[in-house]
Design an enzyme around this catalytic site. Sequence first.
Site, PDB file in Angstrom:
ATOM      1  N   ASP A   9      29.751  42.260  44.695  1.00 23.62           N
ATOM      2  CA  ASP A   9      29.617  40.937  44.052  1.00 23.62           C
ATOM      3  C   ASP A   9      28.870  39.880  44.885  1.00 23.62           C
ATOM      4  O   ASP A   9      29.336  38.733  44.981  1.00 23.62           O
ATOM      5  CB  ASP A   9      31.006  40.396  43.661  1.00 23.62           C
ATOM      6  CG  ASP A   9      31.729  41.272  42.646  1.00 23.62           C
ATOM      7  OD1 ASP A   9      31.167  42.289  42.209  1.00 23.62           O
ATOM      8  OD2 ASP A   9      32.878  40.929  42.290  1.00 23.62           O
ATOM      9  N   LYS A 107      31.251  45.038  36.080  1.00 28.11           N
ATOM     10  CA  LYS A 107      32.701  45.070  35.836  1.00 28.11           C
ATOM     11  C   LYS A 107      33.152  43.732  35.299  1.00 28.11           C
ATOM     12  O   LYS A 107      32.492  42.709  35.500  1.00 28.11           O
ATOM     13  CB  LYS A 107      33.449  45.431  37.127  1.00 28.11           C
ATOM     14  CG  LYS A 107      33.205  44.455  38.254  1.00 28.11           C
ATOM     15  CD  LYS A 107      33.825  44.936  39.546  1.00 28.11           C
ATOM     16  CE  LYS A 107      33.608  43.938  40.653  1.00 28.11           C
ATOM     17  NZ  LYS A 107      34.202  42.615  40.405  1.00 28.11           N
ATOM     18  N   CYS A 152      37.950  40.972  45.208  1.00 31.63           N
ATOM     19  CA  CYS A 152      37.264  42.189  44.773  1.00 31.63           C
ATOM     20  C   CYS A 152      37.075  43.213  45.884  1.00 31.63           C
ATOM     21  O   CYS A 152      37.184  44.419  45.633  1.00 31.63           O
ATOM     22  CB  CYS A 152      35.960  41.826  44.073  1.00 31.63           C
ATOM     23  SG  CYS A 152      36.284  41.032  42.466  1.00 31.63           S
TER      24      CYS A 152
HETATM   25  C1  VGL Z   1      36.004  37.836  42.207  1.00 30.94           C
HETATM   26  C2  VGL Z   1      37.458  36.289  41.390  1.00 30.94           C
HETATM   27  C3  VGL Z   1      37.005  36.506  40.114  1.00 30.94           C
HETATM   28  C4  VGL Z   1      35.466  38.544  43.415  1.00 30.94           C
HETATM   29  C5  VGL Z   1      35.532  38.075  40.941  1.00 30.94           C
HETATM   30  O1  VGL Z   1      34.334  39.042  43.366  1.00 30.94           O
HETATM   31  O2  VGL Z   1      36.197  38.614  44.433  1.00 30.94           O
HETATM   32  N1  VGL Z   1      36.982  36.952  42.416  1.00 30.94           N
HETATM   33  N2  VGL Z   1      36.030  37.393  39.890  1.00 30.94           N
END
Ligand code: VGL
Length: 198
Positions: A9, A107, A152
């Site tokens: 991410d 995702k 994540c």
């Molecule tokens: C994430 C919160 C919501 C992350 C993704 O990548 O850690 N955290 N969506």
Amino acid sequence: MTHALIVIDVQNDFCPGGALAVPEGDVIVPGINALMPEVDAVVLTQDWHPAGHSSFASRHSGQDPYALIEMPYGPQVLWPDHCVQGSNGAAFHADLDVDRADLIIRKGFQPAIDSYSAFFENDRTTPTGLEGYLRTRGIDRLTMVGLATDFCVNFSAVDAARLGFQITVRQDLCRAIDLDGSLAAAIEGMAMAGVALQ
Ligand code: VGL
Ligand code: ZN
């Protein structure tokens, strides 16, 4: 062993100026790029929510971002709207060497369920398909980097260990959100699950 780098991410919304900015989220990008030529495979994950996703506080009247609520699949932190499919916030950081990726796995695209882990949605049972991809390529060793350490990256690393991969998290190439001690809890949980923390 066949070794994959899993980059979690590294997207604009998790970098300074983004909707769910992780402090220093962008400083890890050059170090991640430098690791890419050293592995057999590079996988990127991309948080990829439809507008109005159920993890967004804006979808729950009377709830503020970062509140914890109970969903049918378990507890869920509510987030500011982030990583909406096709938005600039959902795009990878401009300096990330996306061209080196063998696979990009998205995702969180189901409206009613979040997905922190690269392997399973937040019900902890619905697979994303990443396990099958790695196994069919003969990959057994993972190095994990990215955002955010305590969400994540944490969920992905614990799942990887549970699935039997040899997994190392490079903490110097991750950054955390750190809500109410979530970073310390994540580090403890990863260590207990057998994740090597480097
Ligand atoms: C994430 C919160 C919501 C992350 C993704 O990548 O850690 N955290 N969506
Ligand atoms: Zn998300």
